[in-house]
Write a protein that holds these residues in place. Structure first.
Motif, PDB file in Angstrom:
ATOM      1  N   TYR A   1      -1.945   3.036  -9.883  1.00 23.68           N
ATOM      2  CA  TYR A   1      -1.159   2.817  -8.667  1.00 23.68           C
ATOM      3  C   TYR A   1      -2.017   3.036  -7.414  1.00 23.68           C
ATOM      4  O   TYR A   1      -1.935   2.277  -6.454  1.00 23.68           O
ATOM      5  N   ALA A   2      -2.837   4.062  -7.432  1.00 21.05           N
ATOM      6  CA  ALA A   2      -3.699   4.336  -6.280  1.00 21.05           C
ATOM      7  C   ALA A   2      -4.746   3.235  -6.101  1.00 21.05           C
ATOM      8  O   ALA A   2      -5.038   2.815  -4.975  1.00 21.05           O
TER       9      ALA A   2
ATOM     10  N   LEU B   1       2.216  11.210 -10.305  1.00 21.14           N
ATOM     11  CA  LEU B   1       1.286  12.339 -10.418  1.00 21.14           C
ATOM     12  C   LEU B   1       2.033  13.642 -10.651  1.00 21.14           C
ATOM     13  O   LEU B   1       1.559  14.514 -11.384  1.00 21.14           O
TER      14      LEU B   1
ATOM     15  N   ALA C   1      -3.032   0.252  -4.715  1.00 18.12           N
ATOM     16  CA  ALA C   1      -2.736   0.488  -3.299  1.00 18.12           C
ATOM     17  C   ALA C   1      -3.988   0.305  -2.443  1.00 18.12           C
ATOM     18  O   ALA C   1      -3.910  -0.234  -1.330  1.00 18.12           O
ATOM     19  N   ALA C   2      -5.143   0.711  -2.967  1.00 23.08           N
ATOM     20  CA  ALA C   2      -6.395   0.534  -2.221  1.00 23.08           C
ATOM     21  C   ALA C   2      -6.735  -0.952  -2.071  1.00 23.08           C
ATOM     22  O   ALA C   2      -7.183  -1.393  -1.002  1.00 23.08           O
TER      23      ALA C   2
ATOM     24  N   THR D   1       0.833  -1.207   0.000  1.00 29.36           N
ATOM     25  CA  THR D   1       0.000   0.000   0.000  1.00 29.36           C
ATOM     26  C   THR D   1       0.865   1.253   0.000  1.00 29.36           C
ATOM     27  O   THR D   1       0.646   2.182  -0.791  1.00 29.36           O
TER      28      THR D   1
ATOM     29  N   ALA E   1       2.222   6.396  -6.886  1.00 26.15           N
ATOM     30  CA  ALA E   1       1.160   7.241  -7.435  1.00 26.15           C
ATOM     31  C   ALA E   1       1.498   8.715  -7.282  1.00 26.15           C
ATOM     32  O   ALA E   1       1.283   9.515  -8.203  1.00 26.15           O
ATOM     33  N   LEU E   2       2.049   9.093  -6.123  1.00 27.10           N
ATOM     34  CA  LEU E   2       2.426  10.492  -5.927  1.00 27.10           C
ATOM     35  C   LEU E   2       3.586  10.899  -6.834  1.00 27.10           C
ATOM     36  O   LEU E   2       3.595  12.013  -7.370  1.00 27.10           O
TER      37      LEU E   2
ATOM     38  N   PRO F   1      -1.056   7.117 -12.416  1.00 27.30           N
ATOM     39  CA  PRO F   1      -1.199   7.275 -10.958  1.00 27.30           C
ATOM     40  C   PRO F   1      -2.520   6.729 -10.433  1.00 27.30           C
ATOM     41  O   PRO F   1      -2.582   6.251  -9.290  1.00 27.30           O
ATOM     42  N   ALA F   2      -3.557   6.755 -11.261  1.00 22.77           N
ATOM     43  CA  ALA F   2      -4.839   6.187 -10.828  1.00 22.77           C
ATOM     44  C   ALA F   2      -4.719   4.678 -10.635  1.00 22.77           C
ATOM     45  O   ALA F   2      -5.292   4.116  -9.684  1.00 22.77           O
TER      46      ALA F   2
ATOM     47  N   GLY G   1       2.616   1.599  -3.361  1.00 24.00           N
ATOM     48  CA  GLY G   1       1.691   2.050  -4.395  1.00 24.00           C
ATOM     49  C   GLY G   1       1.338   3.516  -4.264  1.00 24.00           C
ATOM     50  O   GLY G   1       1.259   4.242  -5.264  1.00 24.00           O
ATOM     51  N   LEU G   2       1.125   3.970  -3.045  1.00 22.02           N
ATOM     52  CA  LEU G   2       0.817   5.389  -2.836  1.00 22.02           C
ATOM     53  C   LEU G   2       2.013   6.276  -3.179  1.00 22.02           C
ATOM     54  O   LEU G   2       1.845   7.352  -3.778  1.00 22.02           O
TER      55      LEU G   2
END
Length: 119
Positions: free
Chosen positions: A79-80, A67, A83-84, A56, A63-64, A76-77, A59-60
């Motif tokens: 990856y987010a 982004l 991560a979820a 998690t 994503a950052l 990034p979506a 992945g976050l």
């Protein structure tokens, strides 16, 4: 082949005609593993929760990083979203649903990997 069972076959399995007499002078140590089961379950829960939390965070962070770069918005979506899914796996793993957590971890990592291919 005579069809005769081996001499070390367990008498319960071998049947009445090939039963082997056992020597009861030495009792084998108890090795049913019942005392290890709670520790194994606890270790599986910690592993699933820890791996889910690590994926998690990874992945976050990805994503950052994506982004702020010039990557398409889908990267990034993905990856987010991965991560979820891994966060849900961490929660399930901490509650003892380690088999489902494993599959969610695999799915989350796959979502992140597929999202990375759009870059």
């Amino acid at each position: 082949m005579s069809g005769r069972a081996d001499s070390d076959t367990d008498p319960e399995i071998a049947g009445p005609e090939t039963a082997v007499e056992q020597d009861d002078s030495e009792e084998p140590p108890e090795q049913d593993g019942a005392e290890d089961r709670p520790q194994d379950a606890r270790r599986a829960r910690w592993t699933a929760a820890g791996t889910g939390a690590a994926l998690t965070l990874a992945g976050l962070a990805a994503a950052l990083l994506r982004l702020t770069g010039s990557a398409p918005a889908l990267v990034p979506a993905a990856y987010a979203a991965g991560a979820a899914v891994c966060a849900a796996a961490a929660v399930l793993g901490s509650r003892g649903r380690t088999r489902r957590a494993l599959w969610l971890l695999i799915g989350g990592a796959m979502v992140m990997a597929v999202g990375d291919q759009f870059d």
